[in-house]
Structures are given as structure tokens and as C-alpha cells.
Design a protein around this motif. Structure first.
Motif, PDB file in Angstrom:
ATOM      1  N   LEU A 147      17.229  -3.797  -1.621  1.00  0.00           N
ATOM      2  CA  LEU A 147      17.319  -3.528  -3.061  1.00  0.00           C
ATOM      3  C   LEU A 147      17.839  -2.118  -3.320  1.00  0.00           C
ATOM      4  O   LEU A 147      18.651  -1.904  -4.223  1.00  0.00           O
ATOM      5  CB  LEU A 147      15.950  -3.711  -3.722  1.00  0.00           C
ATOM      6  N   LYS A 148      17.382  -1.181  -2.523  1.00  0.00           N
ATOM      7  CA  LYS A 148      17.818   0.212  -2.676  1.00  0.00           C
ATOM      8  C   LYS A 148      19.328   0.325  -2.455  1.00  0.00           C
ATOM      9  O   LYS A 148      20.029   0.950  -3.249  1.00  0.00           O
ATOM     10  CB  LYS A 148      17.069   1.099  -1.686  1.00  0.00           C
ATOM     11  N   LYS A 149      19.830  -0.297  -1.390  1.00  0.00           N
ATOM     12  CA  LYS A 149      21.266  -0.260  -1.113  1.00  0.00           C
ATOM     13  C   LYS A 149      22.061  -0.935  -2.224  1.00  0.00           C
ATOM     14  O   LYS A 149      23.111  -0.451  -2.638  1.00  0.00           O
ATOM     15  CB  LYS A 149      21.562  -0.925   0.229  1.00  0.00           C
ATOM     16  N   GLN A 150      21.534  -2.058  -2.718  1.00  0.00           N
ATOM     17  CA  GLN A 150      22.201  -2.781  -3.804  1.00  0.00           C
ATOM     18  C   GLN A 150      22.263  -1.909  -5.059  1.00  0.00           C
ATOM     19  O   GLN A 150      23.306  -1.834  -5.714  1.00  0.00           O
ATOM     20  CB  GLN A 150      21.459  -4.083  -4.093  1.00  0.00           C
ATOM     21  N   ARG A 174       2.427  -3.855  12.702  1.00  0.00           N
ATOM     22  CA  ARG A 174       3.120  -3.560  11.442  1.00  0.00           C
ATOM     23  C   ARG A 174       3.305  -4.846  10.633  1.00  0.00           C
ATOM     24  O   ARG A 174       3.099  -4.865   9.422  1.00  0.00           O
ATOM     25  CB  ARG A 174       4.458  -2.888  11.739  1.00  0.00           C
ATOM     26  N   TRP A 175       3.674  -5.943  11.316  1.00  0.00           N
ATOM     27  CA  TRP A 175       3.841  -7.219  10.626  1.00  0.00           C
ATOM     28  C   TRP A 175       2.533  -7.691  10.004  1.00  0.00           C
ATOM     29  O   TRP A 175       2.500  -8.158   8.875  1.00  0.00           O
ATOM     30  CB  TRP A 175       4.346  -8.283  11.585  1.00  0.00           C
ATOM     31  N   VAL A 176       1.454  -7.551  10.762  1.00  0.00           N
ATOM     32  CA  VAL A 176       0.134  -7.977  10.279  1.00  0.00           C
ATOM     33  C   VAL A 176      -0.265  -7.132   9.076  1.00  0.00           C
ATOM     34  O   VAL A 176      -0.770  -7.653   8.076  1.00  0.00           O
ATOM     35  CB  VAL A 176      -0.917  -7.909  11.407  1.00  0.00           C
ATOM     36  N   LYS A 177      -0.025  -5.836   9.144  1.00  0.00           N
ATOM     37  CA  LYS A 177      -0.352  -4.938   8.031  1.00  0.00           C
ATOM     38  C   LYS A 177       0.420  -5.364   6.780  1.00  0.00           C
ATOM     39  O   LYS A 177      -0.155  -5.477   5.684  1.00  0.00           O
ATOM     40  CB  LYS A 177      -0.007  -3.502   8.398  1.00  0.00           C
ATOM     41  N   ASN A 178       1.720  -5.604   6.926  1.00  0.00           N
ATOM     42  CA  ASN A 178       2.541  -6.045   5.791  1.00  0.00           C
ATOM     43  C   ASN A 178       2.073  -7.384   5.246  1.00  0.00           C
ATOM     44  O   ASN A 178       2.030  -7.599   4.035  1.00  0.00           O
ATOM     45  CB  ASN A 178       4.016  -6.134   6.189  1.00  0.00           C
ATOM     46  N   ILE A 233       6.842  -6.621  -2.113  1.00  0.00           N
ATOM     47  CA  ILE A 233       8.177  -6.556  -1.541  1.00  0.00           C
ATOM     48  C   ILE A 233       8.054  -5.946  -0.160  1.00  0.00           C
ATOM     49  O   ILE A 233       7.463  -4.873   0.002  1.00  0.00           O
ATOM     50  CB  ILE A 233       9.116  -5.707  -2.417  1.00  0.00           C
ATOM     51  N   THR A 234       8.620  -6.622   0.824  1.00  0.00           N
ATOM     52  CA  THR A 234       8.561  -6.104   2.184  1.00  0.00           C
ATOM     53  C   THR A 234       9.445  -4.865   2.296  1.00  0.00           C
ATOM     54  O   THR A 234      10.366  -4.673   1.493  1.00  0.00           O
ATOM     55  CB  THR A 234       9.049  -7.157   3.201  1.00  0.00           C
ATOM     56  N   PRO A 235       9.167  -4.015   3.279  1.00  0.00           N
ATOM     57  CA  PRO A 235      10.008  -2.825   3.458  1.00  0.00           C
ATOM     58  C   PRO A 235      11.487  -3.151   3.636  1.00  0.00           C
ATOM     59  O   PRO A 235      12.340  -2.449   3.100  1.00  0.00           O
ATOM     60  CB  PRO A 235       9.431  -2.173   4.712  1.00  0.00           C
ATOM     61  N   SER A 236      11.802  -4.216   4.345  1.00  0.00           N
ATOM     62  CA  SER A 236      13.211  -4.573   4.526  1.00  0.00           C
ATOM     63  C   SER A 236      13.835  -5.048   3.211  1.00  0.00           C
ATOM     64  O   SER A 236      14.986  -4.731   2.917  1.00  0.00           O
ATOM     65  CB  SER A 236      13.371  -5.638   5.607  1.00  0.00           C
TER      66      SER A 236
END
Length: 97
Positions: free
Chosen positions: A67-70, A40-44, A59-62
């Protein structure tokens, strides 16, 4: 609870696979990371490289989740402020007797 790794560490490990050509299975074993996680890290990392080459912002998933929470927090705050303004407007628009 799972381990948490910094974005810098994830990119460093991904570079071992992508740029140095090491086998993902070997790197995962050596660093005691699950192969699925490393994949998953390599794909990102590859997506980030592709985005950078085409001039896009990646933008990474995390980061996206943060950003979504903010934004959800900001929306809730704006809704509360709107309610206060509606109540205040009602008070100020009453006709004096």
C-alpha cells in the motif's frame, strides 16, 4: 535470497501453533522454516485474530508495504499532473495582445 511464502500458507502454519497447540519449534523443524520466521508469522496471526475480534481491520506488514509503494506512486503521478496543469494555466492566462 530468502524463500517467499503466500499469506495463506503463513496463516495455515500459524494455525498449527495457535489453534492446534503444536510447539512452534516442532512445526518449524518439520516444515524447514526458521523458528524466528515462524514466530513472526504466529505473532502477526495473533494480532489479526485480536483485530478481527475487536472489529478492527488488520493489515499484514507485507500488505502495508504494498500500500505504501502504491500510494507513493500515486503521489508522484499527482505531482506530475499538477506540474502539467500549472504550465497549462500559465499558457491560458496570458493576456492576448
Amino acid at each position: 535470497m530468502g524463500k517467499h511464502f503466500s499469506q495463506e500458507y503463513k496463516e495455515y502454519v500459524s494455525k498449527l501453533v495457535v489453534e492446534e497447540g503444536r510447539k512452534a519449534t516442532d512445526v518449524a523443524y518439520e516444515l524447514e522454516i526458521s523458528y524466528k520466521t515462524l514466530s513472526r508469522w504466529v505473532k502477526n496471526y495473533k494480532e489479526k485474530l485480536n483485530a478481527n475480534q475487536s472489529g478492527e481491520v488488520y493489515i499484514t506488514p507485507s500488505e502495508l508495504e504494498k500500500l505504501k509503494k502504491q500510494h507513493e506512486k500515486e503521489i508522484q503521478q499527482l505531482k506530475e499532473e499538477n506540474e502539467i496543469l500549472k504550465k497549462a494555466m500559465h499558457i491560458f492566462t496570458k493576456n492576448p495582445e
